[in-house]
Design a protein around this motif. Sequence first.
Motif, short mmCIF file in Angstrom:
data_model
loop_
_atom_site.label_atom_id
_atom_site.label_comp_id
_atom_site.label_asym_id
_atom_site.label_seq_id
_atom_site.Cartn_x
_atom_site.Cartn_y
_atom_site.Cartn_z
N GLN A 43 0.47 -1.36 -0.16
CA GLN A 43 0.19 0.12 0.23
C GLN A 43 0.73 1.62 0.16
OE1 GLN A 43 -3.10 -0.74 3.69
NE2 GLN A 43 -3.90 -1.31 1.70
N PRO A 44 1.49 1.68 -1.12
CA PRO A 44 2.63 2.87 -1.42
C PRO A 44 1.95 4.16 -1.10
CG PRO A 44 2.34 1.38 -3.58
CD PRO A 44 1.06 0.38 -2.56
N SER A 45 2.82 5.20 -0.23
CA SER A 45 2.21 6.53 -0.52
C SER A 45 3.30 7.05 -0.50
CB SER A 45 2.27 6.64 1.33
OG SER A 45 2.56 6.52 2.11
N PHE A 46 3.31 8.40 -1.48
CA PHE A 46 4.48 9.12 -1.56
C PHE A 46 5.03 9.90 -0.65
CE2 PHE A 46 6.38 13.10 -3.38
CZ PHE A 46 7.06 12.33 -4.21
N PRO A 47 4.29 10.05 0.63
CA PRO A 47 5.93 10.91 1.43
C PRO A 47 6.94 9.35 1.75
CG PRO A 47 3.09 11.24 2.28
CD PRO A 47 3.59 10.21 0.75
N PRO A 48 6.56 8.68 1.98
CA PRO A 48 7.96 8.02 2.04
C PRO A 48 9.18 7.60 1.20
CG PRO A 48 6.38 6.55 3.09
CD PRO A 48 5.83 7.72 2.28
N ALA A 49 8.66 7.33 -0.08
CA ALA A 49 9.37 7.80 -1.27
C ALA A 49 10.64 9.08 -1.33
CB ALA A 49 9.12 7.34 -1.91
N LEU A 50 9.50 10.18 -0.97
CA LEU A 50 10.21 11.51 -0.98
C LEU A 50 10.90 11.64 0.01
CD1 LEU A 50 10.33 13.76 -2.57
CD2 LEU A 50 8.49 15.02 -1.09
N ILE A 51 11.05 11.21 1.33
CA ILE A 51 11.88 11.12 1.68
C ILE A 51 13.14 10.69 1.32
CG2 ILE A 51 12.52 10.60 4.83
CD1 ILE A 51 9.51 11.09 5.28
#
Length: 158
Positions: free
Chosen positions: A95-103
């Motif tokens: 269940q991906p979300s963008f904030p961890p990827a951006l961090i």
Amino acid sequence: MTEFIGKAIVIGVGATLLFDLWGQFLRLFGMPKPNWGPPGRWFAHLLRGRVMHEDIARSEPVAGESAIGWAFHYLVGILFAATLLAIWGLGWARQPSFPPALIVGLATVGCGWFILQPGMGMGIAASKRANANQIRLLNILAHIVFAIGLYGTALLTR
């Protein structure tokens, strides 16, 4: 463990591929073609125990350094994806979300600024280059694109 490794490889390769497509897109605006030969030379010398170079272009050439650079580039992308999964877990990949990827994308800029660029003789955050601010901005933008690739690949493969 098999799922973790598989997800890290797929997400890392997907994100790095988008990063490379971004580099090709920038060529439309007069940016030079990405050259992974110098990082390949640096990495090959690193494996021989040499971290710092005055100017990587003047260091001893290494056979296959361009191929080494491309392989190193994709390996690092996979390691960054593995870092994301190690911190946020496989649940993030499901269940991906963008904030961890951006961090992770933004944090990885530091690897270039504080390890690769100084090691290749460019100084911290390309401080020895005449166009250091341009390089820094392009580094940040490329790693945001990498973050989009992490998130997008995770979405496509969940």
